[in-house]
Enzyme design. Structure first.
Site, PDB file in Angstrom:
ATOM      1  N   SER A 257      -9.503   9.482   4.809  1.00  0.00           N
ATOM      2  CA  SER A 257      -8.214  10.133   4.567  1.00  0.00           C
ATOM      3  C   SER A 257      -8.381  11.240   3.545  1.00  0.00           C
ATOM      4  O   SER A 257      -9.180  11.123   2.605  1.00  0.00           O
ATOM      5  CB  SER A 257      -7.203   9.106   4.048  1.00  0.00           C
ATOM      6  N   SER A 258      -7.595  12.297   3.699  1.00  0.00           N
ATOM      7  CA  SER A 258      -7.638  13.385   2.714  1.00  0.00           C
ATOM      8  C   SER A 258      -7.050  12.956   1.369  1.00  0.00           C
ATOM      9  O   SER A 258      -7.153  13.699   0.389  1.00  0.00           O
ATOM     10  CB  SER A 258      -6.893  14.607   3.246  1.00  0.00           C
ATOM     11  N   CYS A 259      -6.450  11.746   1.302  1.00  0.00           N
ATOM     12  CA  CYS A 259      -6.011  11.204   0.012  1.00  0.00           C
ATOM     13  C   CYS A 259      -7.184  10.974  -0.939  1.00  0.00           C
ATOM     14  O   CYS A 259      -6.985  10.795  -2.144  1.00  0.00           O
ATOM     15  CB  CYS A 259      -5.282   9.883   0.222  1.00  0.00           C
TER      16      CYS A 259
ATOM     17  N   TYR B  56      -4.801   3.229  -2.103  1.00  0.00           N
ATOM     18  CA  TYR B  56      -5.256   3.545  -0.746  1.00  0.00           C
ATOM     19  C   TYR B  56      -6.464   4.467  -0.802  1.00  0.00           C
ATOM     20  O   TYR B  56      -7.465   4.264  -0.096  1.00  0.00           O
ATOM     21  CB  TYR B  56      -4.109   4.201   0.019  1.00  0.00           C
TER      22      TYR B  56
ATOM     23  N   LYS C 123     -10.471   3.968   0.544  1.00  0.00           N
ATOM     24  CA  LYS C 123     -11.094   4.874   1.510  1.00  0.00           C
ATOM     25  C   LYS C 123     -12.374   5.487   0.943  1.00  0.00           C
ATOM     26  O   LYS C 123     -13.364   5.677   1.664  1.00  0.00           O
ATOM     27  CB  LYS C 123     -10.098   5.978   1.912  1.00  0.00           C
TER      28      LYS C 123
ATOM     29  N   HIS D 147       5.669   8.389   7.070  1.00  0.00           N
ATOM     30  CA  HIS D 147       5.192   9.589   6.387  1.00  0.00           C
ATOM     31  C   HIS D 147       6.183  10.735   6.595  1.00  0.00           C
ATOM     32  O   HIS D 147       7.219  10.569   7.242  1.00  0.00           O
ATOM     33  CB  HIS D 147       3.805   9.972   6.909  1.00  0.00           C
TER      34      HIS D 147
END
Length: 317
Positions: free
Chosen positions: A105-107, A134, A138, A178
Site C-alpha cells: 500500500s502507498s500508506c 496498517y 505492510k 475509503h
C-alpha cells in the site's frame, strides 16, 4: 507462466476484480474464503500451502478501511495485517513456493512528501498517524519479501505498491469506506433526501490518487505473465492526482446533485498529498485504462445495483 496460483483475499474488492479478469481463466486458481482458511492462523496457512503446492502466491488479503476505521481500531489494523502478511510469506518460504506477488500500500510512504513517492522512500520519514498501524504491517511484509530474496535468491518474492483503489465490490459502509465510495454514497444520500449541502472533512485541498480496481487487476495479471521483467518493488498508479474537492465535484456531476459543499475544518484530512511515482511502471510498459470519471461512473452504477438488490431483498423478506 502456467500452473497453480494461490490468491489470498479473494473475497475483497481487489481479489474479486482479479478473479473476474479475463486472464484468470488461463490458470488454476486457489481462492479460499475465510471460512475455509483463516490466514491469521499460521499453522493452517502452512498446511494449506503444503497440501496444494502452488507455483505462485498473490498476497492481497488484509484488514482494510478508511480513516475513521483506522483511527478506531489501530491495534487490529496492525496485528491482523502483520499476522496475515507474515503467515502467507513464511508459509511460501517454508514450502519452497518459487514466486510470490505481495500487494502492499502507498500508506507505507512518509507523510510529509509533496513530490511523487518513489519505491526507495519507504522508511525514510514519519508515517501518517491516521493509518500508521496498517502501514507498519505492510512495511513488515514487504521487507520480509526483500530479506527472503536476499537470503534465498531462488525464491523471487516481489512487492507491488498500489495507490488508493476503488471500484466494483468496494465497501460503501460509511464507517469503513475509503474516499471515493464514501463520497458517492454521501452525495447520493443528499440527493435522495433533498439535502442542500454535503460536508467534506478538512478544507478539501488534500490531494489523492485513486485507480479503478479493474486497472489494478490488469496490472497484476501483467505482472504474473511477465514476472521476470517485473522490478522487485514497483508502484502501481495513475501518475497524477486530484484534490478531495475534485472527487466530490465529480461525484455530484455523476449523481446529478446540485447542492453545495461545507468543509468541517476540525475533522482529520490525512496526508496533504499522496501520489506515487510511476517511473518503474512506465518502464515496465503498462498504464491504466480508465479515467477518473469513467471509473467513478462505473462504481456508482455498481452501487445503485447493490441498493436495488437490497431493496428487492427487503421487499421479498
Amino acid at each position: 507462466m502456467t500452473g497453480t496460483i494461490f490468491v489470498t483475499g479473494s473475497g475483497g474488492m481487489v481479489g474479486r476484480n482479479l478473479l473476474e479478469h479475463a486472464h484468470a481463466a488461463g490458470y488454476r486458481i486457489l481462492a479460499p474464503r475465510r471460512a475455509e482458511l483463516d490466514l491469521r492462523d499460521a499453522e493452517a496457512v502452512s498446511r494449506y500451502v503444503a497440501a496444494h503446492r502452488p507455483d505462485l502466491i498473490i498476497q492481497i488479503a488484509g484488514k482494510v478501511g478508511g480513516i475513521e476505521a483506522n483511527r478506531r481500531e489501530p491495534s487490529a489494523f496492525l496485528v491482523e495485517n502483520i499476522q496475515i502478511g507474515l503467515n502467507v510469506v513464511l508459509a511460501a518460504r517454508e514450502q519452497g513456493v518459487p514466486q510470490l506477488l505481495n500487494l502492499a500500500s502507498s500508506c507505507m510512504y512518509p507523510r510529509d512528501h509533496l513530490d511523487p513517492l518513489q519505491e526507495d522512500m519507504v522508511l525514510t520519514g514519519m508515517l501518517e498517524p491516521t493509518n500508521e498501524g496498517y502501514a507498519l504491517a505492510k512495511i513488515a511484509t514487504a521487507r520480509l519479501c526483500r530479506y527472503i530474496r536476499t537470503e534465498e535468491p531462488a525464491l523471487r518474492y516481489k512487492t507491488i505498491i498500489p495507490c488508493n483503489i476503488y471500484g466494483r465490490h468496494d465497501s460503501f459502509d460509511p464507517i469503513r469506506s475509503h474516499l471515493v465510495p464514501a463520497t458517492l454514497r454521501k452525495v447520493w444520500e443528499a440527493q435522495q433526501a433533498g439535502s442542500p449541502a454535503v460536508s467534506i472533512w478538512g478544507d478539501g485541498t488534500a490531494r489523492r490518487e485513486f485507480m479503478y480496481a479493474e486497472d489494478l487487476a490488469d496490472f497484476v495479471w501483467e505482472a504474473v505473465e511477465r514476472f521476470d521483467d517485473l522490478p522487485d518493488e514497483i508502484n502501481a498508479g495513475l501518475g497524477d492526482d486530484y484534490s478531495v474537492n475534485d472527487y466530490y465535484h465529480v461525484a455530484a456531476q455523476i449523481v446529478g446533485w446540485d447542492g453545495r459543499f461545507v468543509h468541517e475544518l476540525d475533522r482529520p484530512a490525512g496526508m496533504a498529498r499522496k501520489l506515487v511515482d510511476v517511473g518503474r511502471q512506465r518502464a515496465f510498459g503498462w498504464q491504466p485504462r480508465f479515467t477518473l470519471e469513467e471509473g467513478m461512473r462505473r462504481t456508482y452504477e455498481y452501487f445503485l445495483g447493490k441498493q436495488a438488490r437490497s431493496a428487492a431483498g427487503a421487499v421479498a423478506a
